[in-house]
Design a protein around this motif. Structure first.
Motif, short mmCIF file in Angstrom:
data_model
loop_
_atom_site.label_atom_id
_atom_site.label_comp_id
_atom_site.label_asym_id
_atom_site.label_seq_id
_atom_site.Cartn_x
_atom_site.Cartn_y
_atom_site.Cartn_z
N ASN A 70 0.83 -1.19 0.00
CA ASN A 70 0.00 0.00 0.00
C ASN A 70 0.87 1.25 0.00
O ASN A 70 1.78 1.38 0.82
CB ASN A 70 -0.89 -0.04 1.25
N THR A 98 -9.95 5.37 1.00
CA THR A 98 -8.51 5.22 1.18
C THR A 98 -7.80 6.54 0.89
O THR A 98 -6.83 6.89 1.58
CB THR A 98 -7.97 4.12 0.25
N TYR A 153 -15.72 -1.35 2.62
CA TYR A 153 -14.63 -2.32 2.56
C TYR A 153 -13.42 -1.82 3.36
O TYR A 153 -12.83 -2.57 4.13
CB TYR A 153 -14.28 -2.54 1.08
N GLU A 154 -13.06 -0.56 3.19
CA GLU A 154 -11.93 0.01 3.93
C GLU A 154 -12.27 0.10 5.42
O GLU A 154 -11.41 -0.15 6.27
CB GLU A 154 -11.56 1.39 3.39
N CYS A 156 -14.04 -1.87 7.09
CA CYS A 156 -13.98 -3.24 7.63
C CYS A 156 -12.58 -3.82 7.54
O CYS A 156 -12.39 -5.04 7.56
CB CYS A 156 -14.97 -4.13 6.89
N ASP A 157 -11.59 -2.95 7.40
CA ASP A 157 -10.18 -3.37 7.29
C ASP A 157 -9.96 -4.37 6.16
O ASP A 157 -9.22 -5.35 6.32
CB ASP A 157 -9.67 -3.94 8.62
N ARG A 158 -10.64 -4.15 5.05
CA ARG A 158 -10.50 -4.96 3.84
C ARG A 158 -10.87 -6.42 4.07
O ARG A 158 -10.32 -7.31 3.43
CB ARG A 158 -9.10 -4.80 3.26
N ASN A 159 -11.81 -6.66 4.96
CA ASN A 159 -12.32 -7.99 5.24
C ASN A 159 -13.56 -8.21 4.39
O ASN A 159 -14.60 -7.58 4.61
CB ASN A 159 -12.64 -8.11 6.73
N THR A 163 -17.49 -7.09 5.18
CA THR A 163 -18.06 -6.09 4.28
C THR A 163 -19.34 -6.61 3.66
O THR A 163 -20.35 -5.89 3.61
CB THR A 163 -17.05 -5.71 3.18
#
Length: 184
Positions: A70, A98, A153-154, A156-159, A163
């Motif tokens: 990232n 993001t 999505y972000e 949810c910490d990309r989970n 999401t």
């Protein structure tokens, strides 16, 4: 005119460009050099962090999604090593959430790809609190939906599973949506 540009850039005209799209970063480097900057390119988070650590530039343009990680990691290191660095974040995926996170950790602005050299230069040199002009062509409904999905999505910490649960959507459907590029 070149002297005006030199004065606006200041004494330190160093510019770090971090993007894994090699043709894009080379074109941007050449265009920014014509505008008075002294560009140095990196095509990965690791290379960008190395330059930020050893030779922190006055200006930086960092892509968010790189093959090895990232771009926010590069932004954080730049902010630590050189607090006055003017950083613009590029996002090719329309991930506004993001990009907002990037601004919170020290970027001065973010631009959606494809951005041309004039857009990048204007963002790097923008001063003051002037509001940008309203967009000529606002986001489509599909794009707004995409942005909302990306934001959740972000958050949810990309989970993907979490999401999908929060969006009341099947996980496989969400995975297909996330695998595609953002709509226009």
């Amino acid at each position: 005119m070149a002297e005006d540009m030199q004065a606006e850039l200041g004494a330190d005209r160093s510019l770090l460009l971090v993007d894994d799209d090699e043709p894009f970063v080379k074109r941007l480097a050449k265009a920014m050099e014509k505008r008075g900057f002294l560009p140095e390119t990196a095509e990965s988070v690791a290379a960008g962090k190395l330059i930020a650590q050893n030779r922190p530039p006055a200006y930086a343009v960092v892509d968010l999604r790189l093959e090895d990680g990232n771009g926010l990691d590069v932004v954080e290191l730049l902010r630590e090593r050189r607090p006055d660095c003017r950083i613009v974040v590029l996002t090719g995926y329309g991930a506004i959430a993001t990009a907002v996170a990037a601004v919170k950790i020290g970027a001065i602005d973010y631009l959606s790809k494809p951005a041309d050299a004039n857009d990048v230069m204007n963002a790097l040199l923008a001063r003051g609190e002037t509001l940008p002009a309203p967009p000529e062509n606002p986001m489509s409904a599909d794009r707004v939906r995409w942005e909302h999905i990306q934001r959740v999505y972000e958050m949810c910490d990309r989970n993907v599973s979490e999401t999908a649960r929060r969006l009341n959507m099947h996980r496989r459907t969400l995975q297909r949506i996330l695998a595609k590029r953002s709509p226009k």
